[in-house]
Design an enzyme around this catalytic site. Sequence first.
Site, PDB file in Angstrom:
ATOM      1  CB  SER A  36      -0.952   0.014   1.208  1.00  0.00           C
ATOM      2  OG  SER A  36      -0.228  -0.097   2.422  1.00  0.00           O
ATOM      3  CG  ASP A 321      -4.044   5.447   7.011  1.00  0.00           C
ATOM      4  OD1 ASP A 321      -2.834   5.352   7.325  1.00  0.00           O
ATOM      5  OD2 ASP A 321      -4.521   4.865   6.022  1.00  0.00           O
ATOM      6  CG  HIS A 324      -0.990   3.912   4.553  1.00  0.00           C
ATOM      7  ND1 HIS A 324      -2.228   3.447   4.957  1.00  0.00           N
ATOM      8  CD2 HIS A 324      -0.359   2.869   3.971  1.00  0.00           C
ATOM      9  CE1 HIS A 324      -2.351   2.176   4.622  1.00  0.00           C
ATOM     10  NE2 HIS A 324      -1.232   1.793   4.023  1.00  0.00           N
TER      11      HIS A 324
END
Length: 357
Positions: A36, A321, A324
């Site tokens: 991610s 978040d 990340h």
Amino acid sequence: MAVFMESCFFISLCLTMFAGKSSGATVPAIYVFGDSLLDSGNNNFLQTHAKSNYTPYGIDLPGEPTGRFTNGATGGDFIAQLLGLPHPPAYLSLSEASRKITTTGINYASGGSGILSETGTILGDILTLDEQINYFNSTVTNDLPSILSSTLARSIFLISTGSNDYLNNYLQPQFSNISQTYPPQEFANLLLDTFEQQLTTIYKLGGRKFVVYGLGALGCLPIVIASANPKPTTLCVEDVNNLINIYNNGLPIMLQRLASRLQGFTFVQADLFSLGYDQFQDPVKFGYADGRTPCCDFGVSGMCIPGQNPCSDRDDRLFYDAIHPVQLVNYQFAGDCFSGNSRCTPINIKQLALKQS
């Protein structure tokens, strides 16, 4: 607020400047693999809980969700820009016809994936690293065989993987018994041995110039701190960081081994750990007013709760978040790794790009 607006304008200007193909590209293409930190939208097309295709993600690029797990661009996007290339599109977003004309690079990364094939399966359908490499194989052999045969050796291969093998596998005993099977050193060895085989496969398909991310300071992630039981007496969960460093200590040895046995294999190792750890310990030193509070309210997964308005001081935070980083962290790290010598070794990305085969 003025500094925030100025930074956002500068980054947005950079994104606009490099929206199309640049005639001044220093390499033919960039191919992106991993998780991610680099996913640019592949998970939008998969049945998985690891999705970021909703507000407030993507608020700064281009003002709506793109499938990137941050407020704007990823480190891979910025590295592509610095190389003079457009953002490599997500593989699953391309039609079959588009795949046959996309010559400046493709992004195969998938949020939630890891080195091991079983990693991320608790999240649903994700592209494992092996599957990503299989898609790249299809690109090389089916989509653009005549074009890529002359350019792959000069292209950049950017890879961020391994974090989820800990976060969504080894450290999840309720879902996986692998921590009961492998002691920490043996698990790190398993990851490194598997990753070495995967890098070798990419090499055999034509890759020569690799930028490989080490693992970040996962023990400093807000989600890890929030879920720790008992609560840590230090700023970070150091037991987790100690696990991570077993892998990180072995990574350069493995990469050097590949360089010694595979002719033309060259690499840059990106040190995410020291940067993340240092920033978390003293965010003000690095220009961040708040290094520990995410920009959005997050759920048990660490992802932003859908539909909310994120913080307005995004350039003052380290985390978007609970997992990340914000776009600015990605931007600064990419710039340092491209032309600096503190976070990326033994050479930087610019030197790698200019290096003759």
